[in-house]
Design a protein around this motif. Structure first.
Motif, mmCIF file in Angstrom:
data_model
loop_
_atom_site.group_PDB
_atom_site.id
_atom_site.type_symbol
_atom_site.label_atom_id
_atom_site.label_comp_id
_atom_site.label_asym_id
_atom_site.label_seq_id
_atom_site.Cartn_x
_atom_site.Cartn_y
_atom_site.Cartn_z
ATOM 1 N N MET A 42 0.963 79.413 -84.807
ATOM 2 C CA MET A 42 1.446 80.523 -84.591
ATOM 3 C C MET A 42 2.445 81.338 -85.296
ATOM 4 S SD MET A 42 -0.207 81.298 -81.819
ATOM 5 C CE MET A 42 -1.062 80.301 -80.850
ATOM 6 N N HIS A 43 2.980 80.446 -86.384
ATOM 7 C CA HIS A 43 3.807 81.080 -86.982
ATOM 8 C C HIS A 43 3.556 80.887 -88.755
ATOM 9 C CE1 HIS A 43 6.253 80.349 -83.516
ATOM 10 N NE2 HIS A 43 6.740 81.532 -83.803
ATOM 11 N N CYS A 44 3.874 81.730 -89.548
ATOM 12 C CA CYS A 44 3.656 81.760 -91.139
ATOM 13 C C CYS A 44 4.183 80.286 -91.797
ATOM 14 C CB CYS A 44 3.500 82.911 -91.477
ATOM 15 S SG CYS A 44 5.192 83.630 -91.741
ATOM 16 N N ALA A 53 8.826 79.334 -87.579
ATOM 17 C CA ALA A 53 8.774 78.537 -86.273
ATOM 18 C C ALA A 53 9.893 78.297 -85.586
ATOM 19 C CB ALA A 53 8.020 77.065 -86.567
ATOM 20 N N ASP A 54 11.025 78.007 -86.490
ATOM 21 C CA ASP A 54 12.592 77.644 -86.136
ATOM 22 C C ASP A 54 13.140 78.737 -85.345
ATOM 23 O OD1 ASP A 54 12.101 75.112 -87.148
ATOM 24 O OD2 ASP A 54 13.144 75.522 -88.994
ATOM 25 N N ARG A 55 12.846 80.039 -85.916
ATOM 26 C CA ARG A 55 13.372 80.952 -85.256
ATOM 27 C C ARG A 55 12.747 81.355 -84.020
ATOM 28 N NH1 ARG A 55 16.622 84.551 -87.793
ATOM 29 N NH2 ARG A 55 15.538 86.535 -86.546
ATOM 30 N N GLY A 56 11.399 81.063 -83.796
ATOM 31 C CA GLY A 56 10.444 81.356 -82.586
ATOM 32 C C GLY A 56 11.117 80.374 -81.452
ATOM 33 N N LEU A 95 16.975 86.281 -80.439
ATOM 34 C CA LEU A 95 17.706 85.896 -81.809
ATOM 35 C C LEU A 95 18.237 87.073 -82.374
ATOM 36 C CD1 LEU A 95 18.716 83.684 -83.273
ATOM 37 C CD2 LEU A 95 16.429 83.570 -84.567
ATOM 38 N N ALA A 96 17.449 88.073 -82.568
ATOM 39 C CA ALA A 96 17.964 89.219 -82.991
ATOM 40 C C ALA A 96 19.094 89.806 -82.263
ATOM 41 C CB ALA A 96 16.910 90.487 -83.140
ATOM 42 N N CYS A 97 19.202 89.887 -81.007
ATOM 43 C CA CYS A 97 20.290 90.484 -80.241
ATOM 44 C C CYS A 97 21.515 89.366 -80.558
ATOM 45 C CB CYS A 97 20.102 90.142 -78.720
ATOM 46 S SG CYS A 97 21.325 90.875 -77.677
ATOM 47 N N TYR A 98 21.203 88.131 -80.560
ATOM 48 C CA TYR A 98 22.416 87.275 -80.960
ATOM 49 C C TYR A 98 22.824 87.370 -82.062
ATOM 50 C CZ TYR A 98 24.514 82.572 -82.045
ATOM 51 O OH TYR A 98 25.412 81.654 -82.352
ATOM 52 N N GLU A 99 22.194 87.687 -83.177
ATOM 53 C CA GLU A 99 22.697 87.892 -84.812
ATOM 54 C C GLU A 99 23.244 89.201 -84.748
ATOM 55 O OE1 GLU A 99 19.046 85.372 -86.928
ATOM 56 O OE2 GLU A 99 18.500 87.670 -86.320
ATOM 57 N N LYS A 100 22.855 90.067 -83.842
ATOM 58 C CA LYS A 100 23.719 91.621 -83.799
ATOM 59 C C LYS A 100 25.204 91.272 -83.252
ATOM 60 C CE LYS A 100 23.351 96.077 -82.247
ATOM 61 N NZ LYS A 100 23.267 97.319 -81.352
ATOM 62 N N MET A 101 25.338 90.536 -82.164
ATOM 63 C CA MET A 101 26.395 90.009 -81.786
ATOM 64 C C MET A 101 27.407 89.314 -82.677
ATOM 65 S SD MET A 101 25.989 89.310 -77.601
ATOM 66 C CE MET A 101 25.064 87.754 -77.942
ATOM 67 N N GLU A 114 6.598 85.592 -84.954
ATOM 68 C CA GLU A 114 8.058 86.014 -85.464
ATOM 69 C C GLU A 114 8.138 87.195 -86.279
ATOM 70 O OE1 GLU A 114 12.025 85.782 -85.018
ATOM 71 O OE2 GLU A 114 10.755 84.738 -84.022
ATOM 72 N N CYS A 115 7.457 87.112 -87.354
ATOM 73 C CA CYS A 115 7.749 88.392 -88.434
ATOM 74 C C CYS A 115 6.457 89.200 -88.555
ATOM 75 C CB CYS A 115 8.101 87.478 -89.540
ATOM 76 S SG CYS A 115 6.311 86.661 -90.559
#
Length: 146
Positions: free
Chosen positions: A44-46, A51-54, A68-74, A31-32
């Motif tokens: 796979m996540h730190c 993990a939740d974002r993934g 999710l980044a696109c969703y957050e931008k909208m 994710e990051c």
């Protein structure tokens, strides 16, 4: 929207001594990209947050072909509210992660915006038919309520 519940990051463990090198090499978070020491090959996540974002990103990609980044931008462009009623929205169930749902054209898959559950259902019940919606508006404008 249903999102698969991941095993908590704290429960992801494996016995490293059973693997050829005897330990797990640090790797970047999916994710990051922060490098972290995994506790199992499937780790796979730190963090739990990543993990939740993934999981949310995977759902959005699978369902709507957006990140999710696109969703957050909208969400930011819509000032955090439904594109129709301009309310914050709500989670339908405890396991839901997002207050607004992704509205999209069922024929083309094109994402139109983020709506609250009620507005999204309303459009769905009208089958996205513009003429029916116009008639509904005319109907409401004709009715005198007290």
């Amino acid at each position: 929207m249903y999102l698969k519940k991941n095993k908590p990051q704290s429960e992801m463990t494996a016995n490293a001594s059973k693997y050829p090198q005897g330990y797990f090499k640090p790797k970047p978070c999916k994710e990051c990209s922060t490098e972290f020491p995994p506790r199992a090959p499937s780790h796979m996540h730190c963090s739990q947050s990543c993990a939740d974002r993934g999981v949310t990103t995977a759902y959005l990609m699978r369902s709507y072909k957006i990140t999710l980044a696109c969703y957050e931008k909208m969400l930011e462009e819509q000032k955090g509210v439904c594109k129709l009623c301009e309310k914050e929205g709500f989670k339908m169930a405890k396991h839901h992660k997002l207050k607004l749902v992704v509205d999209h054209c069922h024929e083309t898959g094109t994402v139109r915006g983020l709506l609250c559950h009620n507005c999204n259902r309303g459009l769905g019940l009208f089958k996205d038919d513009v003429e029916s919606l116009k008639r509904a508006i005319d109907y409401l404008n004709q009715i005198e309520t007290h």
